[in-house]
Enzyme design. Structure first.
Site, PDB file in Angstrom:
ATOM      1  CG  ASP A 185     -42.246 -18.910 -42.863  1.00 52.30           C
ATOM      2  OD1 ASP A 185     -41.298 -19.708 -42.917  1.00 52.30           O
ATOM      3  OD2 ASP A 185     -42.939 -18.746 -41.845  1.00 52.30           O
TER       4      ASP A 185
ATOM      5  CG  ASP B 215     -41.114 -15.273 -42.200  1.00 57.71           C
ATOM      6  OD1 ASP B 215     -40.291 -16.084 -42.657  1.00 57.71           O
ATOM      7  OD2 ASP B 215     -42.125 -15.626 -41.558  1.00 57.71           O
TER       8      ASP B 215
END
Length: 1241
Positions: free
Chosen positions: A411, A865
């Site tokens: 991320d 995520d």
């Protein structure tokens, strides 16, 4: 906006989105509970899920059967159970019952307890979430209940800073026009606030608890799905239909900010919510070595069966021959036949040889994994002292997999960056202002231009400052405190002298041209911006004496060096991703009309009136800023005459009231206005990375690990961070969506050419070359590839090529497109995917795993995520600012991204090395010690009689040889941690499976078999014609001699191959020998034999044998013969240069200067076209809200018409503003201030 779009349904069909079959009736629980839907096996269940979530796998009733079922998915456990079942038949049992049942029970119990502890943590997390308080409308009033009590159709009241418990339709709020501000960092990682707005009809009508209780609207929308950024539906109420979009929806997991109260209708609850649809399921992760071990168990078992079959056949022939030779013993065989004896011998040998796959190996496995996990937890180099966060291995079974990672999916926000924007430098009128040094820039003719950098490095701030200018520069942080640094001498003095008109206009533009909101709190001004970049610029202007004070619908007031000036806002030309700029048209107090514009250099420079005297220098400054990976903006302005404005303003007002083509007409007018500009200067903002991110990525690259960035952020921001963290470099070719489509087509053409297809011309160029490439694509483009492959059908001829190859099945065509895309992406040095949803992140990881068969690692810090972390082979959660969802679902938790280098390059590589050595030597010692049973069968009439006593078979793998191998599995190192980081190339050993594979297993097998042959036949040769001085030559003494020879050979081999010796290692080897002596004495004592002669069958056998010098010489001879081959191979490698890894590293260190882990500060980014990093909000800003007055409270009043109080009631003054899509009409001419509180802490 409230009317239904007639093309809505058609559009839905074209996009293939779900039909409108989800119906929600407000305040009607009974209706929703009655509705059922079909489930598996003709069962039905409630159509509308409750809001309680359950991520745990077990409960009290299902734990035992379900856990046993999962454990029996391991081939080794199935094998052990099969052998134990065979042992229950006394006719074929050759080993005592305790030899297998006890180790298997220990193994299953250890794993079950580990799974139980993990699941208890999930139960606690679920209970905590489901028990969060909320207010639900029940019986005409709001009552405090738990999240798990919420049902579809309920109306929920939320307060400031509370989390949204379910996906809800916003009905009204306490803000003007029922605006609602939310933070979505837990969903998409973006920390800037987003606004949601209720329908005008619900805003006007739902003004009290009574009206909310009487609300009976019906929402018809799409079925629950995982698309985070879209929602389509309609609200039917009082005979009217109103269109609904994502701007009306509050998603579960959002946090309410700067809004006192809001009310929502629950549309999706629990696992039907979008965030839960993106979370994915808990999957049991298995390492590559685990999967290989499963296959090896099958192979060994088949070899064992084949060996047992051969020995059983030999047993039958031997029995037949024996009976024929010794007919006088026929009475002993009257109840059996050679075939029957062969049958029983087969199963007897199967049980006897079953210990070749020892259960103790799996128990030791678990212990090694556990201790190595504690080594990670105890590593002070991965301890983040600032927040007191240590590294934590939340999974204990993936340590060796850390040494085999090839792809990292990361991320961006909160993982690579800190969510902090810092105003670092600017260039105004030919002067670059920065901090504390002199810098030379080469001019066009090669001359050197010396510049004074006088701006100090900025520190973390919050946006809370005194209203009086202090000359202190602050940076904006989404989560931080306030820090003031020393004064800004150079630029501030120039600003206060007020002698440079260009600098004056530059600072004025920073204070005026933005959509930042401001609120007065005592003697403080609190700013709130649509993006952190904007706030950093406004704070910079304030520190230099140009303070943004307040705004109304059509004015903006600033303080210029202590002089308060109010500008009339004539028009705001808002930012969007296509324009990449924003402008504001104002009339100053003297009556002059000026346009102030800021935006990306690629769009501003082409709109200038002409090349000014400082433009060349400014462009070189832009390149200089770009080399430092700063986010650059160009600032420009121009003055208009009254006639020009009157004509443009008239057309602007007409465009604002168009019903069709409004956006296109406004864009055309904006383009017309933003021409013939005069360049004022450029700004440079730093998007602060986490500490050590560039260095970590560089080290990972050297370790042959590719890093992909998967972010919900927009492309410009993601690319800028890619350059800043050295993932992207200036010499890379950036492939975007158009190029990707073309290359995928050419790639498939080349594949057809190679396969000899006649339908493709041989004229196409090679699509893949050796130059460095980076792939940058968006989520929308990715979605077409992952789901349908439509983009290639639209943009190329790939579909025709596929059809030409005979591929007509759409699913097969999609698979080929996926494979082509993965091949292209993995050939690039870096991949950045922007604006991707959580589910798309997981799909990307799944694609790489599916087509490349590589080990993947996903790292992130937010709920967006979680799915990616669950899908990857290894999931790492960052203990950051976005909550703990990622950490709770991860296998490893770190405080900083930079700790990843130590986790992989040190602990991961060591873990892989230790497990591989452990497996290699466990198999070796097992074959060396126990294959002698096969050789003994040739000399015992193939009767499946054990060579060793039962206690030796039981204790051999548990005590006698386990500890030295355990020491290797816990402590072995080929190089130090420092050398592991210094030479990351060593990491490739794990990626290539060099330390344990099928070839090494076969070599280990041959080595073990040769050791067993030597130990057995040297002893047999010695015992054939000679008995010891004490008449030692019986079966028991023979067994003890073979066992001792094999045991000592195994220990010496492990000693020779151990690279890292500690006091513990010496102690372990000594303990193994002492345990052999002690336990042999105990299990072979006369007293034990008298108590249980059937259990303790070898009384004083070891003592009698090993006190004979002849037997000791035999053991020594076997040991020497077994050790000579290993010593010979090691000597040969040393002489011929086939040195070990450690020796190669030492040689390389002597030949080359020791490289530093630190990298250079700047990496050139190449061409001018790569400098733009305009990174304001991800969508349109707040200009529409400002110019329509929808976000502004009237100064001196608390509420206006349409503004909800905290109790849900309205006042009745004034007139409602028009909707944001209608023409601009002035409402309150008096000065107003916005109702936005501070940026949260």
């Amino acid at each position: 906006m409230d009317g239904q779009d007639p093309a809505l349904g058609c559009e839905q069909e074209q996009k293939g989105q779900p039909a409108f079959t989800w119906e929600v009736w407000a305040n009607n629980r009974a209706h929703h509970e009655r509705l059922r839907k079909k489930s598996a096996f003709c069962w039905s269940k409630k159509k509308y899920a409750g809001n309680a979530i359950k991520t745990a796998k077990y409960n009290v009733l299902t734990f035992l059967p379900l856990n046993l079922y999962e454990q029996l998915h391991r081939m080794a456990n199935v094998y052990f159970v099969f052998v134990i079942l065979l042992q229950t038949f006394p006719e074929i049992s050759t080993l005592p019952w305790y030899a297998l049942i006890f180790p298997l029970s220990c193994l299953l119990t250890i794993r079950a307890l580990r799974d139980l502890l993990d699941d208890i943590g999930r139960h606690q997390s679920d209970r905590k979430i489901n028990s969060r308080p909320c207010e639900i409308l029940s019986g005409g009033s709001f009552c405090w209940k738990k999240w798990c009590d919420i049902c579809v159709g309920d109306i929920v009241r939320l307060h400031k800073d509370s989390l949204v418990p379910a996906d809800m339709l916003l009905l009204c709020s306490s803000e003007p026009n029922s605006l609602c501000y939310v933070e979505t960092s837990d969903i998409d990682g973006e920390t800037n606030l987003k606004f949601r707005q209720a329908l005008m009809v619900t805003h006007q009508e739902l003004t009290s608890e009574e009206s909310l209780a009487a609300f009976d609207g019906k929402v018809t929308c799409e079925e629950p799905n995982s698309r985070m950024h879209s929602f389509t539906g309609v609200l039917q109420w009082r005979g009217e239909t109103h269109a609904l979009s994502g701007e009306r929806i509050l998603l579960r997991g959002c946090k309410l900010r700067n809004t006192n109260t809001c009310y929502g209708l629950v549309i999706y609850a629990g696992f039907d919510t979008k965030i839960m649809r993106n979370c994915g399921k808990i999957k049991r992760k298995k390492t590559k070595l685990d999967r290989m071990m499963d296959r090896l168990v099958v192979i060994i078992f088949l070899v064992l069966l084949a060996t047992s079959l051969c020995l059983a056949i030999a047993s039958g022939f031997w029995a037949k021959t024996f009976q024929e030779k010794h007919s006088y013993l026929a009475a002993l065989y009257q109840h059996t036949t050679p075939a029957k004896q062969a049958f029983f011998s087969f199963w007897g040998f199967t049980i006897l040889l079953s210990v070749i796959i020892p259960m103790s190996m799996y128990i030791t496995f678990e212990f090694i994994y556990l201790v190595n996990s504690y080594f990670i937890n105890w590593d002070l180099e991965m301890y983040y002292a600032v927040k007191d966060i240590p590294a934590k291995a939340r999974s204990t079974s993936l340590n060796d997999q850390l040494g085999q990672v090839e792809y990292i999916f990361s991320d961006k926000t909160g993982t690579l960056t800190q969510n902090i924007m810092s105003f670092k430098k600017c260039c105004v009128n030919g002067t670059i202002y920065a901090w504390g040094t002199w810098v030379g820039l080469g001019g066009g003719g090669g001359e050197e231009v010396v510049l004074l950098f006088m701006m100090y490095p900025y520190a973390l701030g919050t946006g809370h400052e005194n209203k009086q200018p202090s000359g202190l520069v602050l940076t904006q942080s989404c989560h931080g405190g306030k820090t003031l640094d020393s004064s800004n001498v150079g630029l501030r003095e120039a600003a206060h002298r007020d002698s440079d008109p260009v600098l004056r206009e530059f600072l004025r533009l920073l204070a005026i041209c933005h959509t930042v909101m401001v609120e007065e709190r005592g003697d403080q001004l609190v700013y709130q911006a649509a993006s952190p970049d904007e706030e950093a610029l406004v704070l910079a202007a304030r520190s230099l004496g140009y303070i943004f004070l307040s705004r109304t619908q059509d004015t903006i007031t600033i303080s210029e060096l202590g002089v308060k000036r109010t500008y009339q806002v004539l028009a705001m030309l808002d930012f969007n991703s296509d324009r990449k700029r924003m402008s504001v048209l104002v009339r100053d107090p003297q009556g002059a009309i000026r346009l102030y514009t800021k935006g990306a250099d690629t769009v501003i420079l082409e709109r200038l009136r002409g090349r000014g005297p400082n433009q060349d220098f400014t462009e070189r400054a832009l390149d200089h800023f770009a080399e430092e990976t700063l986010r650059t903006l160009c600032l420009a302005s121009k003055e208009l005459s009254e006639e020009e404005y009157d004509e443009w303003g008239r057309r602007h007002r007409m465009a604002n009231i168009l019903l069709q083509g409004r956006a296109c007409e406004l864009d055309r007018l904006y383009e017309e206005m933003e021409q013939d500009l005069e360049l004022l200067g450029v700004t440079a903002i730093e998007d602060k990375l986490q500490e050590g991110v560039p260095e970590t990525i560089q080290l990972l690259k050297l370790g042959n690990i590719k890093v992909w960035v998967l972010t919900g952020d927009k492309q410009e921001t993601a690319m800028n961070v890619g350059y800043a963290c050295k993932l992207l470099t200036g010499d890379m070719e950036i492939l975007e969506e158009k190029e990707v489509s073309e290359i995928l087509e050419a790639y498939r053409v080349r594949s057809n050419n190679i396969s000899g297809s006649d339908c493709v011309s041989q004229q196409h160029p090679e699509p893949l070359c050796h130059k460095k490439r980076a792939l940058v694509i968006s989520g929308d483009f990715l979605d077409t590839i992952l789901q349908k492959g439509e983009v290639l059908q639209k943009k190329g001829q790939l579909w025709q090529l596929l059809s030409c190859r005979g591929t007509t099945d759409p699913q097969e065509q999609g698979s080929l497109v996926e494979k082509a895309f993965v091949d292209l992406a993995t050939s690039c040095q870096a991949v950045i995917c922007c604006r991707v949803t959580p589910k798309q992140k997981a799909l990307i990881v799944q694609l790489v795993k599916k087509h490349k068969k590589v080990t993947t690692l996903a790292i992130g810090d937010g709920a967006n995520d979680v799915n990616m972390i669950k899908t990857a082979d290894i999931g790492v959660g960052i203990s950051g600012q976005e909550g703990v969802q990622a950490v709770q679902c991860s296998d490893y938790a770190l405080a900083q991204f930079c700790y990843l280098q130590r986790l992989l390059l040190v602990h991961g590589r060591w873990g892989y090395l230790r497990i591989c050595k452990f497996l290699r030597y466990f198999f070796y010692k097992t074959f060396a010690g126990l294959v002698t049973q096969v050789w003994f069968a040739f000399h015992s009439g193939f009767t499946a009689q054990p060579l060793y006593e039962g206690w030796f078979l039981t204790l051999y793998n548990v005590f006698y040889t386990a500890y030295p191998v355990l020491s290797v599995g816990l402590l072995e190192q080929d190089v130090s941690a420092k050398k592991s980081l210094q030479f990351p190339e060593l990491y490739t050993i794990g990626q290539q499976d060099k330390l344990f594979n099928y070839r090494i297993f076969c070599v280990t097998l041959l080595h073990g078999v040769s050791t067993s042959l030597t130990s057995f036949y040297i002893t047999l040769w010695a015992f054939e014609d000679h008995v010891g001085s004490r008449t030692v030559g019986d079966y028991e003494s023979f067994s003890v001699t073979v066992a001792t020879s094999a045991l000592l050979s195994v220990l010496v081999e492990i000693i020779l191959d151990t690279k890292f010796w500690t006091a513990f290692s010496f102690l372990i080897v000594t303990a193994s020998l002492l345990l052999f002596c002690l336990l042999s004495f105990l299990t072979q004592s006369i007293d034990a034999f008298r108590i249980a002669p059937a259990v303790f069958r070898f009384p004083d056998a070891t003592q009698n044998a090993l006190t004979d010098p002849y037997v000791l010489l035999v053991v020594l001879l076997s040991l020497v013969v077994n050790t000579i081959p290993s010593l010979t191979i090691r000597s040969y490698n040393a002489i011929t240069g086939n040195t070990s890894i450690q020796q190669k590293i030492c040689w390389k260190a002597r030949q080359e200067p020791e490289p530093s882990v630190e990298l250079r500060t700047h990496v050139p980014r190449g061409s001018f076209h790569h400098r733009s990093s305009y990174a304001f909000s991800h969508q349109e800003g707040y200009a529409g809200l400002i110019t329509h007055g929808e976000s502004l409270h009237t100064k001196g009043t608390h509420t206006s018409k349409g503004t909800h109080t905290s109790k849900g009631t309205h006042t009745s003054k004034g007139t409602h503003t028009t909707n944001a899509t209608c023409a601009t009409t002035p409402l309150h001419p008096q000065e107003t201030t916005p109702s936005w509180p501070s940026h949260h802490s």
